[in-house]
Design an enzyme around this catalytic site. Sequence first.
Site, PDB file in Angstrom:
ATOM      1  N   HIS A 309      57.041  49.023 -11.858  1.00  0.00           N
ATOM      2  CA  HIS A 309      56.139  49.845 -12.663  1.00  0.00           C
ATOM      3  C   HIS A 309      56.529  49.675 -14.116  1.00  0.00           C
ATOM      4  O   HIS A 309      57.702  49.560 -14.435  1.00  0.00           O
ATOM      5  CB  HIS A 309      56.262  51.319 -12.249  1.00  0.00           C
ATOM      6  CG  HIS A 309      55.112  52.145 -12.722  1.00  0.00           C
ATOM      7  ND1 HIS A 309      55.060  52.677 -13.985  1.00  0.00           N
ATOM      8  CD2 HIS A 309      53.964  52.499 -12.094  1.00  0.00           C
ATOM      9  CE1 HIS A 309      53.917  53.332 -14.113  1.00  0.00           C
ATOM     10  NE2 HIS A 309      53.232  53.239 -12.997  1.00  0.00           N
ATOM     11  N   ASP A 367      51.608  53.096  -4.880  1.00  0.00           N
ATOM     12  CA  ASP A 367      50.710  52.349  -4.002  1.00  0.00           C
ATOM     13  C   ASP A 367      51.391  51.765  -2.778  1.00  0.00           C
ATOM     14  O   ASP A 367      50.717  51.260  -1.883  1.00  0.00           O
ATOM     15  CB  ASP A 367      50.035  51.222  -4.793  1.00  0.00           C
ATOM     16  CG  ASP A 367      49.020  51.780  -5.752  1.00  0.00           C
ATOM     17  OD1 ASP A 367      48.374  52.781  -5.383  1.00  0.00           O
ATOM     18  OD2 ASP A 367      48.876  51.249  -6.858  1.00  0.00           O
TER      19      ASP A 367
HETATM   20  N1  ACO Z   1      57.849  41.546  -7.438  1.00  0.00           N
HETATM   21  C1  ACO Z   1      58.719  40.630  -7.944  1.00  0.00           C
HETATM   22  N2  ACO Z   1      59.120  40.613  -9.225  1.00  0.00           N
HETATM   23  C2  ACO Z   1      58.624  41.540 -10.050  1.00  0.00           C
HETATM   24  C3  ACO Z   1      57.718  42.537  -9.594  1.00  0.00           C
HETATM   25  C4  ACO Z   1      57.334  42.517  -8.236  1.00  0.00           C
HETATM   26  N3  ACO Z   1      56.471  43.418  -7.766  1.00  0.00           N
HETATM   27  N4  ACO Z   1      57.365  43.333 -10.628  1.00  0.00           N
HETATM   28  C5  ACO Z   1      58.034  42.880 -11.702  1.00  0.00           C
HETATM   29  N5  ACO Z   1      58.814  41.798 -11.347  1.00  0.00           N
HETATM   30  C6  ACO Z   1      59.737  41.059 -12.231  1.00  0.00           C
HETATM   31  C7  ACO Z   1      58.993  40.165 -13.202  1.00  0.00           C
HETATM   32  O1  ACO Z   1      58.803  38.873 -12.657  1.00  0.00           O
HETATM   33  C8  ACO Z   1      59.925  40.165 -14.386  1.00  0.00           C
HETATM   34  O2  ACO Z   1      61.004  39.316 -14.072  1.00  0.00           O
HETATM   35  P1  ACO Z   1      61.734  38.451 -15.251  1.00  0.00           P
HETATM   36  O3  ACO Z   1      62.306  39.480 -16.173  1.00  0.00           O
HETATM   37  O4  ACO Z   1      62.738  37.636 -14.526  1.00  0.00           O
HETATM   38  O5  ACO Z   1      60.642  37.641 -15.885  1.00  0.00           O
HETATM   39  C9  ACO Z   1      60.470  41.588 -14.421  1.00  0.00           C
HETATM   40  O6  ACO Z   1      60.403  42.035 -13.046  1.00  0.00           O
HETATM   41  C10 ACO Z   1      59.666  42.541 -15.298  1.00  0.00           C
HETATM   42  O7  ACO Z   1      58.298  42.485 -14.896  1.00  0.00           O
HETATM   43  P2  ACO Z   1      57.061  42.581 -15.875  1.00  0.00           P
HETATM   44  O8  ACO Z   1      55.870  41.905 -15.273  1.00  0.00           O
HETATM   45  O9  ACO Z   1      57.473  42.168 -17.251  1.00  0.00           O
HETATM   46  O10 ACO Z   1      56.828  44.156 -15.894  1.00  0.00           O
HETATM   47  P3  ACO Z   1      55.529  44.900 -16.357  1.00  0.00           P
HETATM   48  O11 ACO Z   1      55.964  46.248 -16.785  1.00  0.00           O
HETATM   49  O12 ACO Z   1      54.733  44.086 -17.331  1.00  0.00           O
HETATM   50  O13 ACO Z   1      54.648  45.005 -15.012  1.00  0.00           O
HETATM   51  C11 ACO Z   1      53.753  45.752 -12.965  1.00  0.00           C
HETATM   52  C12 ACO Z   1      54.570  46.121 -14.202  1.00  0.00           C
HETATM   53  C13 ACO Z   1      52.399  45.127 -13.371  1.00  0.00           C
HETATM   54  C14 ACO Z   1      53.424  47.042 -12.183  1.00  0.00           C
HETATM   55  C15 ACO Z   1      54.568  44.774 -12.092  1.00  0.00           C
HETATM   56  O14 ACO Z   1      55.765  45.399 -11.680  1.00  0.00           O
HETATM   57  C16 ACO Z   1      53.786  44.286 -10.873  1.00  0.00           C
HETATM   58  O15 ACO Z   1      53.001  43.338 -10.981  1.00  0.00           O
HETATM   59  N6  ACO Z   1      53.960  44.948  -9.665  1.00  0.00           N
HETATM   60  C17 ACO Z   1      53.217  44.591  -8.500  1.00  0.00           C
HETATM   61  C18 ACO Z   1      51.807  45.176  -8.576  1.00  0.00           C
HETATM   62  C19 ACO Z   1      51.783  46.675  -8.354  1.00  0.00           C
HETATM   63  O16 ACO Z   1      52.382  47.219  -7.435  1.00  0.00           O
HETATM   64  N7  ACO Z   1      51.008  47.366  -9.217  1.00  0.00           N
HETATM   65  C20 ACO Z   1      50.829  48.819  -9.118  1.00  0.00           C
HETATM   66  C21 ACO Z   1      51.420  49.506 -10.298  1.00  0.00           C
HETATM   67  S1  ACO Z   1      51.341  51.246 -10.069  1.00  0.00           S
HETATM   68  C22 ACO Z   1      49.763  51.655 -10.497  1.00  0.00           C
HETATM   69  O17 ACO Z   1      49.046  51.031 -11.177  1.00  0.00           O
HETATM   70  C23 ACO Z   1      49.320  52.899  -9.917  1.00  0.00           C
END
Ligand code: ACO
Length: 433
Positions: A309, A367
């Site tokens: 998140h 979720d």
């Molecule tokens: N699985 C694997 N790796 C992940 C995940 C994941 N679900 N989420 C983040 N990471 C990693 C990224 O690859 C990144 O790694 P790095 O630093 O080595 O490059 C690091 O964690 C940070 O991730 P970001 O994408 O920069 O974080 P951001 O805050 O931009 O994204 C998000 C947050 C979009 C929710 C992301 O965690 C994600 O895509 N999760 C999966 C989708 C999801 O569950 N969305 C629901 C969110 S809750 C809602 O909307 C109600």
Amino acid sequence: MADNNRDVVILKHGEMSAELELQHGTVGPQGIDITPLFQKTGLFTYDPGFVSTASCRSAISYIDGDQGILRYRGYPIEQLAERSTFLEVAYLLLNGELPTQAQLEGFVSDVTHHTMLNQSLLKFYNGFHHNAHPMAVMVGVVGSLSAFYHDSLYIHNPEHRALSGLRMIAKMPTIAAAAYKHNIGEPVMYPQNHLSYAANFLHMMFATPCEPYERSPLAEEALDLLLILHADHEQNASTSTVRMAGSSGANPFACVAAGIAALWGPAHGGANEAVLDMLEEIGDVRHIDKYIAKAKGKDDPFRLMGFGHRIYKNYDPRAKIIRKMCHEVLHELASDDDPLFELALRLEEIASRDEYFLERKLYPNVDFYSGIIYRALGIPRNMFTVLFAIARTVGWVAHWMEMMADPKHRISRPRQVYHGADRRDYVPITERS
Ligand code: ACO
């Protein structure tokens, strides 16, 4: 650099310096007011994804992502989840205070008496292909409400704003259930005024003219809980979209339709649907390691859906509440040993010990478990994000109303750091190589 004796931050760049005032909140980080920055220095700030940018002042919900705290109007989400109802929470989010008994009864009655759709609006559904994704239908039908309710479209009148908001909150379940009925080719069921908000939605989804929906108090309770937990979440992508659209003076129905579009993406509300797709793809606990490795792979776009998140760098407090309800629902309404639930628990356990997820503070979000509950309630997968939209409509309306009531609100117009070609002259086509 902060000047601790005065409430200013001093920004220095070469010979140039600018004093910027601080914006104080009640709790949580303060903000640096950079409004005069460009005028004083000729510089923009650069923050793609708004990681360090507060886009507005708001008094609706508060999150502390490190501590895993979520509060609506100051009330902890855990207390509201245990003791309140969705419509009471809606009243709270919209009005800032918990209602008295009489206020609550009045609000419930107002919502209940606005649940029906104009018959002409129902004709729109025939224009959609039978297998249209219900979110696509939601974007279209909610946007087109602006073509029906001209009597509440004067956005500078607070009474019009309140009536438009009420109409959307009341009609959203009816619009959503009609999208589902169109999908499966059954007649649309009209709302029943003696039912609660959640029970009415279940009735419109599952009853037919030939057979009533057998009410399950636990299904109603679980749905009401999920609606409470999804009702607001400060400046998330869809709420920011609603505010952005509304900042130009667009009508509230169009703004909420824009919010629905933003919610649909799998990085936001679409994740609940994507979680079940992912669990089915993994299929068996024996395959978890392979998928964890894929999620960690630098060149693999696969992510563990329902994990991570932008704000929560701790367990999402909503996920904790849902996890508990998941056990109750599966115990009573589905088989206790639902293989997808077993798989979800195991996945969470393995990820919670893995260095990659620990280092990045990736925990299950709201979720991760909500889809499993929806599935146990018999709600089809393509309706999961629609349910999120029904709940979040309250937050969208509350934020839109807060913004519209602020006399200082201005059109949202971000700037950019341009990195395209510098000035160049047009070359006739015959001279281009
Ligand atoms: N699985 C694997 N790796 C992940 C995940 C994941 N679900 N989420 C983040 N990471 C990693 C990224 O690859 C990144 O790694 P790095 O630093 O080595 O490059 C690091 O964690 C940070 O991730 P970001 O994408 O920069 O974080 P951001 O805050 O931009 O994204 C998000 C947050 C979009 C929710 C992301 O965690 C994600 O895509 N999760 C999966 C989708 C999801 O569950 N969305 C629901 C969110 S809750 C809602 O909307 C109600």
